[in-house]
Design a protein around this motif. Sequence first.
Motif, PDB file in Angstrom:
ATOM      1  N   VAL A 166      23.386 -40.497   3.466  1.00 51.54           N
ATOM      2  CA  VAL A 166      22.984 -41.875   3.174  1.00 51.54           C
ATOM      3  C   VAL A 166      22.262 -41.919   1.826  1.00 51.54           C
ATOM      4  N   ILE A 167      22.628 -42.903   1.005  1.00 55.14           N
ATOM      5  CA  ILE A 167      22.032 -43.059  -0.321  1.00 55.14           C
ATOM      6  C   ILE A 167      21.060 -44.232  -0.292  1.00 55.14           C
ATOM      7  N   GLY A 168      19.838 -44.009  -0.790  1.00 55.94           N
ATOM      8  CA  GLY A 168      18.858 -45.081  -0.892  1.00 55.94           C
ATOM      9  C   GLY A 168      18.341 -45.529   0.466  1.00 55.94           C
ATOM     10  N   THR A 169      17.893 -46.783   0.509  1.00 55.33           N
ATOM     11  CA  THR A 169      17.362 -47.383   1.738  1.00 55.33           C
ATOM     12  C   THR A 169      18.383 -48.385   2.271  1.00 55.33           C
ATOM     13  N   PRO A 170      19.097 -48.046   3.338  1.00 57.35           N
ATOM     14  CA  PRO A 170      20.154 -48.929   3.817  1.00 57.35           C
ATOM     15  C   PRO A 170      19.615 -50.097   4.639  1.00 57.35           C
ATOM     16  N   THR A 171      20.421 -51.149   4.736  1.00 57.30           N
ATOM     17  CA  THR A 171      20.153 -52.261   5.648  1.00 57.30           C
ATOM     18  C   THR A 171      20.983 -52.022   6.899  1.00 57.30           C
ATOM     19  N   THR A 172      20.310 -51.820   8.030  1.00 61.90           N
ATOM     20  CA  THR A 172      21.022 -51.414   9.248  1.00 61.90           C
ATOM     21  C   THR A 172      20.697 -52.292  10.451  1.00 61.90           C
ATOM     22  N   THR A 173      20.144 -53.460  10.241  1.00 64.45           N
ATOM     23  CA  THR A 173      19.790 -54.308  11.379  1.00 64.45           C
ATOM     24  C   THR A 173      21.013 -54.773  12.155  1.00 64.45           C
ATOM     25  N   GLY A 174      22.178 -54.756  11.532  1.00 61.04           N
ATOM     26  CA  GLY A 174      23.398 -55.178  12.212  1.00 61.04           C
ATOM     27  C   GLY A 174      24.096 -54.062  12.967  1.00 61.04           C
ATOM     28  N   LEU A 175      23.591 -52.836  12.881  1.00 56.71           N
ATOM     29  CA  LEU A 175      24.210 -51.720  13.595  1.00 56.71           C
ATOM     30  C   LEU A 175      23.799 -51.716  15.059  1.00 56.71           C
ATOM     31  N   GLU A 176      24.724 -51.297  15.922  1.00 58.60           N
ATOM     32  CA  GLU A 176      24.462 -51.231  17.355  1.00 58.60           C
ATOM     33  C   GLU A 176      25.048 -49.944  17.927  1.00 58.60           C
ATOM     34  N   GLY A 177      24.560 -49.534  19.060  1.00 58.44           N
ATOM     35  CA  GLY A 177      25.120 -48.398  19.798  1.00 58.44           C
ATOM     36  C   GLY A 177      25.091 -47.107  19.008  1.00 58.44           C
ATOM     37  N   ASP A 178      26.214 -46.377  19.071  1.00 60.18           N
ATOM     38  CA  ASP A 178      26.293 -45.066  18.426  1.00 60.18           C
ATOM     39  C   ASP A 178      26.239 -45.145  16.904  1.00 60.18           C
ATOM     40  N   ALA A 179      26.514 -46.298  16.345  1.00 61.76           N
ATOM     41  CA  ALA A 179      26.451 -46.444  14.890  1.00 61.76           C
ATOM     42  C   ALA A 179      25.025 -46.352  14.370  1.00 61.76           C
ATOM     43  N   LEU A 180      24.034 -46.422  15.274  1.00 62.33           N
ATOM     44  CA  LEU A 180      22.634 -46.331  14.855  1.00 62.33           C
ATOM     45  C   LEU A 180      22.290 -44.961  14.266  1.00 62.33           C
ATOM     46  N   LYS A 181      23.170 -43.983  14.439  1.00 59.70           N
ATOM     47  CA  LYS A 181      22.879 -42.663  13.882  1.00 59.70           C
ATOM     48  C   LYS A 181      22.748 -42.707  12.362  1.00 59.70           C
ATOM     49  N   PHE A 182      23.361 -43.682  11.737  1.00 58.83           N
ATOM     50  CA  PHE A 182      23.239 -43.799  10.288  1.00 58.83           C
ATOM     51  C   PHE A 182      21.898 -44.407   9.878  1.00 58.83           C
ATOM     52  N   ARG A 183      21.200 -45.015  10.811  1.00 61.33           N
ATOM     53  CA  ARG A 183      19.882 -45.563  10.508  1.00 61.33           C
ATOM     54  C   ARG A 183      18.796 -44.523  10.751  1.00 61.33           C
ATOM     55  N   ASP A 184      19.008 -43.707  11.780  1.00 62.12           N
ATOM     56  CA  ASP A 184      17.977 -42.755  12.167  1.00 62.12           C
ATOM     57  C   ASP A 184      18.035 -41.453  11.374  1.00 62.12           C
ATOM     58  N   ASN A 185      19.167 -41.150  10.765  1.00 66.94           N
ATOM     59  CA  ASN A 185      19.328 -39.889  10.040  1.00 66.94           C
ATOM     60  C   ASN A 185      19.904 -40.166   8.654  1.00 66.94           C
ATOM     61  N   ASP A 186      19.422 -39.402   7.681  1.00 67.19           N
ATOM     62  CA  ASP A 186      19.961 -39.582   6.331  1.00 67.19           C
ATOM     63  C   ASP A 186      21.163 -38.677   6.076  1.00 67.19           C
ATOM     64  N   ILE A 187      21.411 -37.696   6.951  1.00 69.72           N
ATOM     65  CA  ILE A 187      22.585 -36.829   6.846  1.00 69.72           C
ATOM     66  C   ILE A 187      23.233 -36.727   8.226  1.00 69.72           C
ATOM     67  N   VAL A 188      24.513 -37.036   8.299  1.00 66.94           N
ATOM     68  CA  VAL A 188      25.258 -36.957   9.557  1.00 66.94           C
ATOM     69  C   VAL A 188      26.395 -35.960   9.377  1.00 66.94           C
ATOM     70  N   ASN A 189      26.389 -34.869  10.146  1.00 66.59           N
ATOM     71  CA  ASN A 189      27.416 -33.823  10.057  1.00 66.59           C
ATOM     72  C   ASN A 189      28.363 -33.913  11.242  1.00 66.59           C
ATOM     73  N   THR A 190      29.661 -33.745  10.972  1.00 68.00           N
ATOM     74  CA  THR A 190      30.691 -33.862  12.003  1.00 68.00           C
ATOM     75  C   THR A 190      31.730 -32.770  11.810  1.00 68.00           C
ATOM     76  N   ASN A 191      32.200 -32.188  12.903  1.00 67.74           N
ATOM     77  CA  ASN A 191      33.321 -31.239  12.887  1.00 67.74           C
ATOM     78  C   ASN A 191      34.502 -31.867  13.618  1.00 67.74           C
ATOM     79  N   ALA A 192      35.702 -31.598  13.138  1.00 68.71           N
ATOM     80  CA  ALA A 192      36.897 -32.169  13.773  1.00 68.71           C
ATOM     81  C   ALA A 192      38.072 -31.220  13.583  1.00 68.71           C
ATOM     82  N   ILE A 193      39.114 -31.442  14.389  1.00 71.50           N
ATOM     83  CA  ILE A 193      40.358 -30.687  14.266  1.00 71.50           C
ATOM     84  C   ILE A 193      41.495 -31.668  14.027  1.00 71.50           C
ATOM     85  N   GLY A 194      42.616 -31.137  13.578  1.00 72.78           N
ATOM     86  CA  GLY A 194      43.786 -31.971  13.340  1.00 72.78           C
ATOM     87  C   GLY A 194      44.931 -31.132  12.825  1.00 72.78           C
ATOM     88  N   PHE A 195      45.863 -31.773  12.151  1.00 72.05           N
ATOM     89  CA  PHE A 195      46.982 -31.057  11.542  1.00 72.05           C
ATOM     90  C   PHE A 195      47.476 -31.857  10.342  1.00 72.05           C
TER      91      PHE A 195
END
Length: 262
Positions: A166-195
């Motif tokens: 996350v860059i700077g100070t975000p506006t996150t009052t419109g976020l709900e549910g699992d999307a709140l992770k972007f408000r509570d953390n400035d770095i979100v790491n994810t692992n995934a698989i695919g092809f």
Amino acid sequence: MLKSALRTPSLLSCGLALLALASPTLQAQSYDDYSDFAADPVLLDNEASDVFGRFFQNSLLLGTNVYTGGLGAANSAGFMIGMRFVFYFDKVWGVELGANYGKSSTVYNDRNTNTDGIDLLMNTHVIPFNLGLRYGFDQASLPRGFATMNPYLALAGELIYRSERVIGTPTTTGLEGDALKFRDNDIVNTNAIGFNVGGGIEFDVYKNRMLLGFDLRYHVIFWPDSQIKVGNPDQATDGTTPTPLTRGGGYISILGSLTYNY
């Protein structure tokens, strides 16, 4: 009779003498031919290339990745660089091993989420690793025009690491549910698989050693947060509800390649 008998051994002796003189010359000539061929690395490389084809390739990759789906609505086209190794079993089949690094900008706001109170800017970094198979067509069976392009097809499994900062100070009052992770953390790491599936072409620019090419692939990624909705759109004036923006999607890689052929 006596003269004839004396003449016959004389002719036989001459023939044996000539054969004895010629034998070292023939042996030396035969030995020289074999020695020259065995000691010449160029001739050996040409013979090995004709019989076995390519052995090993090392490629440097540079280009862009373009996201699709919900990620495509939030991510800009990114910068991507990578390296790939190809080990050939025979003239057409090989195994690929590669790794890339990509960076793009991610934006969630009221325009793409249809929700007020969201203004979120992030830098997204991805590191995909892939392992798969390549099919390089037998050039002897291709028309001359296609043979010069060295076309190939590829299919590979993929493991990808993603870091969203996350860059700077975000506006996150419109976020709900699992999307709140972007408000509570400035770095979100994810692992995934695919092809990924695709192919490319390569042009010989120096004695079948250096090749310049183009690689195009579609990457299907199974993100663990692909069902997360960013924003909660209000009902429109016509009575319909806009489709929420989700975190799902893959990407398309468009890469130029510089390859060294061993």
